[in-house]
Write a protein that holds these residues in place. Structure first.
Motif, PDB file in Angstrom:
ATOM      1  N   GLN A 124      42.206  40.860  30.206  1.00  0.00           N
ATOM      2  CA  GLN A 124      43.579  41.056  30.846  1.00  0.00           C
ATOM      3  C   GLN A 124      43.593  42.172  32.079  1.00  0.00           C
ATOM      4  O   GLN A 124      44.113  42.004  33.174  1.00  0.00           O
ATOM      5  CB  GLN A 124      44.602  41.915  29.863  1.00  0.00           C
ATOM      6  CG  GLN A 124      44.901  40.874  28.821  1.00  0.00           C
ATOM      7  CD  GLN A 124      45.875  41.246  27.650  1.00  0.00           C
ATOM      8  OE1 GLN A 124      47.015  41.656  28.180  1.00  0.00           O
ATOM      9  NE2 GLN A 124      45.526  41.265  26.589  1.00  0.00           N
ATOM     10  N   ILE A 125      42.565  43.084  32.226  1.00  0.00           N
ATOM     11  CA  ILE A 125      42.292  43.752  33.359  1.00  0.00           C
ATOM     12  C   ILE A 125      41.586  43.063  34.415  1.00  0.00           C
ATOM     13  O   ILE A 125      42.316  43.193  35.613  1.00  0.00           O
ATOM     14  CB  ILE A 125      41.428  44.941  32.964  1.00  0.00           C
ATOM     15  CG1 ILE A 125      42.027  45.935  31.734  1.00  0.00           C
ATOM     16  CG2 ILE A 125      40.812  45.767  34.330  1.00  0.00           C
ATOM     17  CD1 ILE A 125      40.965  47.092  31.154  1.00  0.00           C
ATOM     18  N   ALA A 126      40.774  42.321  33.979  1.00  0.00           N
ATOM     19  CA  ALA A 126      40.234  41.405  35.151  1.00  0.00           C
ATOM     20  C   ALA A 126      41.091  40.414  35.775  1.00  0.00           C
ATOM     21  O   ALA A 126      40.955  40.306  36.945  1.00  0.00           O
ATOM     22  CB  ALA A 126      39.128  40.441  34.689  1.00  0.00           C
ATOM     23  N   GLU A 127      41.981  39.890  35.054  1.00  0.00           N
ATOM     24  CA  GLU A 127      43.004  38.967  35.631  1.00  0.00           C
ATOM     25  C   GLU A 127      43.641  39.608  36.898  1.00  0.00           C
ATOM     26  O   GLU A 127      43.992  38.851  37.878  1.00  0.00           O
ATOM     27  CB  GLU A 127      43.988  38.784  34.505  1.00  0.00           C
ATOM     28  CG  GLU A 127      45.018  37.731  35.140  1.00  0.00           C
ATOM     29  CD  GLU A 127      46.245  37.341  33.918  1.00  0.00           C
ATOM     30  OE1 GLU A 127      46.709  36.240  34.118  1.00  0.00           O
ATOM     31  OE2 GLU A 127      46.116  37.954  33.059  1.00  0.00           O
ATOM     32  N   SER A 128      43.984  40.944  36.586  1.00  0.00           N
ATOM     33  CA  SER A 128      44.761  41.870  37.922  1.00  0.00           C
ATOM     34  C   SER A 128      43.879  41.982  38.804  1.00  0.00           C
ATOM     35  O   SER A 128      44.265  41.750  40.167  1.00  0.00           O
ATOM     36  CB  SER A 128      45.313  43.074  37.496  1.00  0.00           C
ATOM     37  OG  SER A 128      45.842  43.748  38.449  1.00  0.00           O
ATOM     38  N   ILE A 129      42.609  42.081  38.905  1.00  0.00           N
ATOM     39  CA  ILE A 129      41.617  42.116  39.871  1.00  0.00           C
ATOM     40  C   ILE A 129      41.427  40.944  40.587  1.00  0.00           C
ATOM     41  O   ILE A 129      41.478  40.800  41.933  1.00  0.00           O
ATOM     42  CB  ILE A 129      40.280  42.638  39.139  1.00  0.00           C
ATOM     43  CG1 ILE A 129      40.328  44.185  38.880  1.00  0.00           C
ATOM     44  CG2 ILE A 129      39.123  42.812  40.533  1.00  0.00           C
ATOM     45  CD1 ILE A 129      39.151  44.497  37.982  1.00  0.00           C
ATOM     46  N   MET A 130      41.282  39.878  39.916  1.00  0.00           N
ATOM     47  CA  MET A 130      41.179  38.441  40.388  1.00  0.00           C
ATOM     48  C   MET A 130      42.362  38.058  41.237  1.00  0.00           C
ATOM     49  O   MET A 130      42.122  37.376  42.161  1.00  0.00           O
ATOM     50  CB  MET A 130      40.916  37.384  39.589  1.00  0.00           C
ATOM     51  CG  MET A 130      39.436  37.633  38.839  1.00  0.00           C
ATOM     52  SD  MET A 130      38.894  36.602  37.395  1.00  0.00           S
ATOM     53  CE  MET A 130      38.818  35.042  38.514  1.00  0.00           C
ATOM     54  N   LEU A 131      43.576  38.472  40.856  1.00  0.00           N
ATOM     55  CA  LEU A 131      44.677  37.989  41.525  1.00  0.00           C
ATOM     56  C   LEU A 131      44.889  38.504  42.835  1.00  0.00           C
ATOM     57  O   LEU A 131      45.493  37.893  43.732  1.00  0.00           O
ATOM     58  CB  LEU A 131      45.892  38.462  40.786  1.00  0.00           C
ATOM     59  CG  LEU A 131      47.511  37.928  41.095  1.00  0.00           C
ATOM     60  CD1 LEU A 131      47.583  36.570  41.271  1.00  0.00           C
ATOM     61  CD2 LEU A 131      48.547  38.743  40.350  1.00  0.00           C
ATOM     62  N   HIS A 132      44.413  40.047  43.145  1.00  0.00           N
ATOM     63  CA  HIS A 132      44.380  40.375  44.389  1.00  0.00           C
ATOM     64  C   HIS A 132      43.348  40.548  45.144  1.00  0.00           C
ATOM     65  O   HIS A 132      43.570  40.864  46.377  1.00  0.00           O
ATOM     66  CB  HIS A 132      45.028  41.936  44.051  1.00  0.00           C
ATOM     67  CG  HIS A 132      46.383  41.828  43.458  1.00  0.00           C
ATOM     68  ND1 HIS A 132      47.682  41.415  44.172  1.00  0.00           N
ATOM     69  CD2 HIS A 132      46.870  42.377  42.371  1.00  0.00           C
ATOM     70  CE1 HIS A 132      48.753  41.609  43.483  1.00  0.00           C
ATOM     71  NE2 HIS A 132      48.329  42.094  42.270  1.00  0.00           N
ATOM     72  N   GLU A 133      42.192  40.500  44.641  1.00  0.00           N
ATOM     73  CA  GLU A 133      40.856  40.598  45.521  1.00  0.00           C
ATOM     74  C   GLU A 133      40.020  39.319  45.191  1.00  0.00           C
ATOM     75  O   GLU A 133      40.098  38.581  44.173  1.00  0.00           O
ATOM     76  CB  GLU A 133      40.004  41.664  44.902  1.00  0.00           C
ATOM     77  CG  GLU A 133      41.128  43.086  45.112  1.00  0.00           C
ATOM     78  CD  GLU A 133      40.161  44.199  44.762  1.00  0.00           C
ATOM     79  OE1 GLU A 133      39.081  44.288  44.834  1.00  0.00           O
ATOM     80  OE2 GLU A 133      40.901  45.302  44.119  1.00  0.00           O
ATOM     81  N   HIS A 134      39.414  38.973  46.272  1.00  0.00           N
ATOM     82  CA  HIS A 134      38.441  37.881  46.384  1.00  0.00           C
ATOM     83  C   HIS A 134      37.145  38.201  45.702  1.00  0.00           C
ATOM     84  O   HIS A 134      36.074  38.481  46.200  1.00  0.00           O
ATOM     85  CB  HIS A 134      38.132  37.230  47.631  1.00  0.00           C
ATOM     86  CG  HIS A 134      39.607  36.822  48.586  1.00  0.00           C
ATOM     87  ND1 HIS A 134      40.314  36.096  47.883  1.00  0.00           N
ATOM     88  CD2 HIS A 134      40.085  37.423  49.448  1.00  0.00           C
ATOM     89  CE1 HIS A 134      41.497  35.803  48.820  1.00  0.00           C
ATOM     90  NE2 HIS A 134      41.247  36.661  49.673  1.00  0.00           N
ATOM     91  N   VAL A 135      37.039  38.237  44.331  1.00  0.00           N
ATOM     92  CA  VAL A 135      35.970  38.468  43.601  1.00  0.00           C
ATOM     93  C   VAL A 135      35.749  37.308  42.443  1.00  0.00           C
ATOM     94  O   VAL A 135      36.582  36.742  41.872  1.00  0.00           O
ATOM     95  CB  VAL A 135      35.951  39.666  42.927  1.00  0.00           C
ATOM     96  CG1 VAL A 135      35.911  40.911  44.011  1.00  0.00           C
ATOM     97  CG2 VAL A 135      36.957  40.007  41.982  1.00  0.00           C
ATOM     98  N   SER A 136      34.540  37.194  41.986  1.00  0.00           N
ATOM     99  CA  SER A 136      34.162  36.187  41.052  1.00  0.00           C
ATOM    100  C   SER A 136      34.613  36.931  39.451  1.00  0.00           C
ATOM    101  O   SER A 136      34.788  37.965  39.456  1.00  0.00           O
ATOM    102  CB  SER A 136      32.630  35.934  40.920  1.00  0.00           C
ATOM    103  OG  SER A 136      31.876  37.232  40.536  1.00  0.00           O
ATOM    104  N   GLN A 137      34.619  35.942  38.590  1.00  0.00           N
ATOM    105  CA  GLN A 137      35.322  36.413  37.289  1.00  0.00           C
ATOM    106  C   GLN A 137      34.162  37.423  36.681  1.00  0.00           C
ATOM    107  O   GLN A 137      34.476  38.417  35.954  1.00  0.00           O
ATOM    108  CB  GLN A 137      35.304  35.154  36.476  1.00  0.00           C
ATOM    109  CG  GLN A 137      35.811  35.373  35.105  1.00  0.00           C
ATOM    110  CD  GLN A 137      35.830  34.134  34.130  1.00  0.00           C
ATOM    111  OE1 GLN A 137      35.840  32.947  34.709  1.00  0.00           O
ATOM    112  NE2 GLN A 137      36.649  34.355  32.920  1.00  0.00           N
TER     113      GLN A 137
END
Length: 342
Positions: A124-137
């Motif tokens: 759930q935390i990683a989902e927010s990061i991936m939504l706004h930043e171009h990073v891998s899972q």
């Protein structure tokens, strides 16, 4: 915590400016007048406490800032919400998606329902990061573990589900989600309501530390004037969808001007005068479907006159950054007489 590569810096004096905001809920039973001409601003790297009884319109105000008022039945009738020079109410859906969580994040009122029960907290935390930043899972999950560690939760617990956490730890997870993209403005809606006193103090200390570290501003919605005194630079007192008193925390606490604010303080226990009875505000909040004419607080106000029912009072200066909306200050010698009686 990693630095934001696409961070948008606020350059104006105020991070947020709300002017003449009107929000109604139009239902089959009638029109709920939730917010009625609301105006206030939040300075950069400052915390504003928004206080008032249940039903004052505080949560609707918070949702309006993110343009998340549920529609239907909610309708933002008029006003502006300016964030870094841009009106949130004029943003496209794509712009809103970019703004939410990235520039402005919200800690919702109930951590028990804010988390998805079938997804691990790390995801759930990683989902927010991936939504706004171009990073891998994989990188997003590593960042998620960093955030958990930052809020005092072991990294290994990233693979556990919300039901495996206590109420206080769920609140920490919600804070981690809100802060993961280092927003410039944090909206915290009653962030400690469901927590016991010890955990409440820990969560507030954690939030203050993270806000200072990341040079953020915060809108703190609460009923607790003690929390406001501890955490906030400024305070706005809300009643029936309007600001009735606003200023720095020192100004409002030490030179309380509005009868409603006076009543809130009178309802608090005093450790120095433990034998004295509390003085609760008489009456109830008005029905937002049928607000009284003029000042909405007049039916409960000990100082009310016929003039109070004739028109809505405007915010008038009391000195410094202190403003109050009360017709009583139009009356000669009112402040002197009230101070003598107090």
């Amino acid at each position: 915590m990693s630095e934001k590569t696409n961070e948008k810096k606020f350059t104006g004096e105020n991070i947020l400016e709300i002017k003449d905001l009107v929000v109604h809920y139009e239902t089959d039973d009638g029109c709920v007048q939730a917010v009625n001409g609301l105006s206030f601003s939040i300075g950069r790297e400052r915390t504003l406490g928004l206080v008032g009884e249940t039903g004052a319109g505080k949560t609707t105000t918070a949702l309006s800032i993110l343009n998340l008022v549920p529609s239907p039945p909610g309708v933002i009738k008029s006003g502006s919400i300016v964030l870094d020079g841009e009106d949130v109410l004029q943003m496209s859906e794509k712009e809103l998606e970019q703004m939410r969580g990235n520039d402005v994040a919200m800690i919702f009122q109930d951590p028990m329902t804010a988390l998805n029960p079938v997804i691990t907290v790390g995801e759930q935390i990683a989902e927010s990061i991936m939504l706004h930043e171009h990073v891998s899972q994989k990188e997003a999950m590593e960042r998620a573990k960093e955030m958990l560690k930052l809020v005092g939760i072991a990294e290994s617990r990233a693979y556990e589900y919300p039901h495996q956490f206590s109420g206080g730890m769920k609140q920490r997870v919600v804070i981690a989600i809100a802060l993961t993209c280092q927003p410039n403005l944090l909206i915290a809606d009653e962030p400690t309501t469901a927590l016991d006193v010890t955990i409440q103090a820990q969560v507030l200390d954690l939030m203050q530390d993270l806000i200072r570290r990341n040079h953020m501003s915060m809108l703190l919605i609460t009923h607790d004037l003690g929390v406001v005194a501890e955490v906030c630079n400024d305070v706005a007192v809300m009643y029936a969808g309007r600001i009735v008193e606003i200023g720095s925390t020192d100004e409002v606490f030490n030179a309380t001007a509005h009868p409603y604010t006076e009543g809130l303080f009178g309802s608090l226990p005093n450790l120095k005068d433990q034998g004295e009875e509390l003085e609760p505000i008489r009456g109830m909040m008005p029905d937002p479907m049928h607000l009284p004419e003029g000042c909405a607080f007049a039916p409960r106000c000990p100082y009310a006159t016929e003039a109070c029912s004739a028109s809505v009072p405007y915010l008038r200066p009391m000195g410094g950054t202190h403003f109050v909306a009360c017709h009583a200050y139009d009356r000669e010698n009112f402040r002197l007489r009230r101070n003598q009686n107090g």
